[in-house]
Design a protein around this motif. Sequence first.
Motif, PDB file in Angstrom:
ATOM      1  N   GLY A 133     -19.620  11.660  -4.386  1.00 28.52           N
ATOM      2  CA  GLY A 133     -20.132  10.307  -4.290  1.00 28.52           C
ATOM      3  C   GLY A 133     -20.121   9.526  -5.588  1.00 28.52           C
ATOM      4  N   ARG A 134     -19.663  10.131  -6.681  1.00 26.69           N
ATOM      5  CA  ARG A 134     -19.599   9.408  -7.946  1.00 26.69           C
ATOM      6  C   ARG A 134     -18.466   8.382  -7.926  1.00 26.69           C
ATOM      7  N   ARG A 135     -18.593   7.345  -8.752  1.00 26.71           N
ATOM      8  CA  ARG A 135     -17.500   6.379  -8.873  1.00 26.71           C
ATOM      9  C   ARG A 135     -16.244   7.120  -9.296  1.00 26.71           C
ATOM     10  N   ALA A 136     -15.095   6.696  -8.768  1.00 27.74           N
ATOM     11  CA  ALA A 136     -13.860   7.421  -9.044  1.00 27.74           C
ATOM     12  C   ALA A 136     -12.698   6.467  -9.287  1.00 27.74           C
ATOM     13  N   LEU A 137     -11.838   6.865 -10.212  1.00 28.43           N
ATOM     14  CA  LEU A 137     -10.581   6.172 -10.485  1.00 28.43           C
ATOM     15  C   LEU A 137      -9.434   7.147 -10.249  1.00 28.43           C
ATOM     16  N   VAL A 138      -8.358   6.656  -9.676  1.00 30.59           N
ATOM     17  CA  VAL A 138      -7.127   7.432  -9.540  1.00 30.59           C
ATOM     18  C   VAL A 138      -6.070   6.751 -10.399  1.00 30.59           C
ATOM     19  N   LEU A 139      -5.423   7.512 -11.274  1.00 30.85           N
ATOM     20  CA  LEU A 139      -4.443   6.962 -12.213  1.00 30.85           C
ATOM     21  C   LEU A 139      -3.037   7.397 -11.837  1.00 30.85           C
ATOM     22  N   THR A 140      -2.135   6.422 -11.775  1.00 30.77           N
ATOM     23  CA  THR A 140      -0.740   6.732 -11.484  1.00 30.77           C
ATOM     24  C   THR A 140       0.144   5.644 -12.067  1.00 30.77           C
ATOM     25  N   GLU A 141       1.435   5.850 -12.014  1.00 25.73           N
ATOM     26  CA  GLU A 141       2.420   4.818 -12.349  1.00 25.73           C
ATOM     27  C   GLU A 141       3.148   4.436 -11.075  1.00 25.73           C
ATOM     28  N   SER A 142       3.641   3.216 -11.004  1.00 22.32           N
ATOM     29  CA  SER A 142       4.407   2.842  -9.809  1.00 22.32           C
ATOM     30  C   SER A 142       5.756   3.542  -9.829  1.00 22.32           C
ATOM     31  N   ILE A 143       6.432   3.467 -10.977  1.00 27.49           N
ATOM     32  CA  ILE A 143       7.693   4.175 -11.210  1.00 27.49           C
ATOM     33  C   ILE A 143       7.533   4.939 -12.518  1.00 27.49           C
ATOM     34  N   PHE A 144       7.731   6.235 -12.458  1.00 28.78           N
ATOM     35  CA  PHE A 144       7.432   7.081 -13.612  1.00 28.78           C
ATOM     36  C   PHE A 144       8.536   6.990 -14.659  1.00 28.78           C
ATOM     37  N   SER A 145       8.103   7.040 -15.919  1.00 22.20           N
ATOM     38  CA  SER A 145       8.989   6.702 -17.025  1.00 22.20           C
ATOM     39  C   SER A 145       9.970   7.803 -17.409  1.00 22.20           C
ATOM     40  N   VAL A 146       9.750   9.033 -16.958  1.00 22.01           N
ATOM     41  CA  VAL A 146      10.662  10.120 -17.307  1.00 22.01           C
ATOM     42  C   VAL A 146      11.623  10.420 -16.162  1.00 22.01           C
ATOM     43  N   LEU A 147      11.091  10.746 -15.002  1.00 22.61           N
ATOM     44  CA  LEU A 147      11.941  11.115 -13.865  1.00 22.61           C
ATOM     45  C   LEU A 147      12.443   9.908 -13.080  1.00 22.61           C
ATOM     46  N   GLY A 148      11.808   8.751 -13.261  1.00 26.42           N
ATOM     47  CA  GLY A 148      12.244   7.547 -12.560  1.00 26.42           C
ATOM     48  C   GLY A 148      11.903   7.532 -11.087  1.00 26.42           C
ATOM     49  N   ASP A 149      11.009   8.418 -10.651  1.00 27.40           N
ATOM     50  CA  ASP A 149      10.628   8.451  -9.241  1.00 27.40           C
ATOM     51  C   ASP A 149       9.432   7.544  -8.984  1.00 27.40           C
ATOM     52  N   ALA A 150       9.262   7.156  -7.722  1.00 28.64           N
ATOM     53  CA  ALA A 150       8.183   6.241  -7.345  1.00 28.64           C
ATOM     54  C   ALA A 150       6.978   7.018  -6.832  1.00 28.64           C
ATOM     55  N   ALA A 151       5.803   6.482  -7.090  1.00 31.61           N
ATOM     56  CA  ALA A 151       4.573   7.080  -6.576  1.00 31.61           C
ATOM     57  C   ALA A 151       4.385   6.709  -5.109  1.00 31.61           C
ATOM     58  N   PRO A 152       3.707   7.560  -4.336  1.00 30.20           N
ATOM     59  CA  PRO A 152       3.401   7.232  -2.931  1.00 30.20           C
ATOM     60  C   PRO A 152       2.219   6.265  -2.868  1.00 30.20           C
ATOM     61  N   LEU A 153       2.462   5.023  -3.268  1.00 33.29           N
ATOM     62  CA  LEU A 153       1.373   4.081  -3.476  1.00 33.29           C
ATOM     63  C   LEU A 153       0.609   3.733  -2.201  1.00 33.29           C
ATOM     64  N   ALA A 154       1.315   3.586  -1.092  1.00 33.91           N
ATOM     65  CA  ALA A 154       0.626   3.237   0.154  1.00 33.91           C
ATOM     66  C   ALA A 154      -0.373   4.320   0.542  1.00 33.91           C
ATOM     67  N   GLU A 155       0.049   5.575   0.455  1.00 32.30           N
ATOM     68  CA  GLU A 155      -0.840   6.681   0.812  1.00 32.30           C
ATOM     69  C   GLU A 155      -1.992   6.805  -0.189  1.00 32.30           C
ATOM     70  N   LEU A 156      -1.708   6.577  -1.462  1.00 33.35           N
ATOM     71  CA  LEU A 156      -2.759   6.646  -2.474  1.00 33.35           C
ATOM     72  C   LEU A 156      -3.783   5.538  -2.290  1.00 33.35           C
ATOM     73  N   ALA A 157      -3.317   4.337  -1.966  1.00 30.71           N
ATOM     74  CA  ALA A 157      -4.247   3.225  -1.740  1.00 30.71           C
ATOM     75  C   ALA A 157      -5.135   3.487  -0.537  1.00 30.71           C
ATOM     76  N   GLU A 158      -4.542   4.021   0.520  1.00 30.43           N
ATOM     77  CA  GLU A 158      -5.320   4.353   1.713  1.00 30.43           C
ATOM     78  C   GLU A 158      -6.367   5.426   1.398  1.00 30.43           C
ATOM     79  N   THR A 159      -5.966   6.420   0.629  1.00 28.56           N
ATOM     80  CA  THR A 159      -6.890   7.492   0.247  1.00 28.56           C
ATOM     81  C   THR A 159      -8.033   6.951  -0.611  1.00 28.56           C
ATOM     82  N   CYS A 160      -7.704   6.081  -1.561  1.00 32.55           N
ATOM     83  CA  CYS A 160      -8.741   5.501  -2.416  1.00 32.55           C
ATOM     84  C   CYS A 160      -9.713   4.645  -1.607  1.00 32.55           C
ATOM     85  N   ALA A 161      -9.197   3.867  -0.672  1.00 34.67           N
ATOM     86  CA  ALA A 161     -10.072   3.044   0.161  1.00 34.67           C
ATOM     87  C   ALA A 161     -11.022   3.907   0.974  1.00 34.67           C
ATOM     88  N   ALA A 162     -10.536   5.028   1.471  1.00 35.68           N
ATOM     89  CA  ALA A 162     -11.371   5.911   2.291  1.00 35.68           C
ATOM     90  C   ALA A 162     -12.493   6.545   1.483  1.00 35.68           C
TER      91      ALA A 162
END
Length: 378
Positions: free
Chosen positions: A158-187
Amino acid sequence: MSWAEWFAGQRAAREAAGLQRVLRPRAAGDEAIDLANNDYLGLSGHPDVRRAAGEAALVWGAGAGASRLVTGTTTLHAELERELAGFTGRAAALVFSTGYHANLSVVTALADRDTVIVSDAHVHASLIDAARLSRAVIRVVPHNDVTAVRDALAAAGGRRALVLTESIFSVLGDAAPLAELAETCAAHAALLVVDEAHGLGVAGDGGRGLLHGLGLHDHPHVVMTATLSKSLGAMGGAVLGSAALIDHLVNRARPFIFDTGLAPAPAAGALAALRVLRGQPGLPSRIHERGAALADRLGVPRSAGAVLSVPMPSPRIALAAQARALAAGVRVGCFRPPSVPDGVSRLRITTHAGLDEMSWERAVGIVAAVAAEHRQLV
């Protein structure tokens, strides 16, 4: 042991591992084709951008003169913030002197000892440092693992929480699953902090970023950070989100409060570059077309952004390949530990929309030959 002995020992250890770094000044007018820099759209040298930066320096002077809460906020800053927010679909924006400071500010101003930070294992050093400085409880989760994020948030108690990610990662160039992460954070009533350093100007409709492209630009549980030093060709950083968030940062973010404001020239340059991008929405597509063709030729995964990574057998071989490419007229980057999250040294190649076709094809041929030659070495 004296400090001199300690410094010498540290350098010797780096040299033995092939990890010693040195500064190599680049002269104006250097004729090497530069596939190492982050000026993805070539806007740093655009006539409108150069003119705007030069005129701002003549009008306002070389520096902002003070913290933005003193006299360091100019009408240029306000205009840039307003247009950045409008372009990315956010309610408000706050501009910083660097992207590093933007990430430090948003995390340290939102998190404390009573907060849980869930951080992707591949996030940028600025987010890692921010999490450490915040004194929050830190949970590092495997790269792009939504289930691990969900489990960490469920265990936050129940503590306040932050999730940290990049949209496109600077080394591998892959994209984060932003839609799923946003849904998880909202929940879990958490905030998702997304670093769009490599997404702004590259991903989404007209380069508005991956968040905008996924329809998450106005999501109440999503905060966006970005740099002005990559696709916008200037320098500086920004945090974009709600008006309440920006108000909080102005009052609580130490890297904002105690730092001199972004200088007028890069502020005006970034604003001019943003306007060029808005007027030429097809620019980002050239990055993806060229990047896909180059990735296929090099036999590496295609990037969601503008950065391609070519694995090398060792740090020393990566350095040798970098030097060989430069000798042939092409500058490429080199990832070595500790800059890589998985410990694998790589050539870092950035796709550029601003290069003419002849220069691009010449660079591609050189990079492909050098990579093929050095990937076989052991």
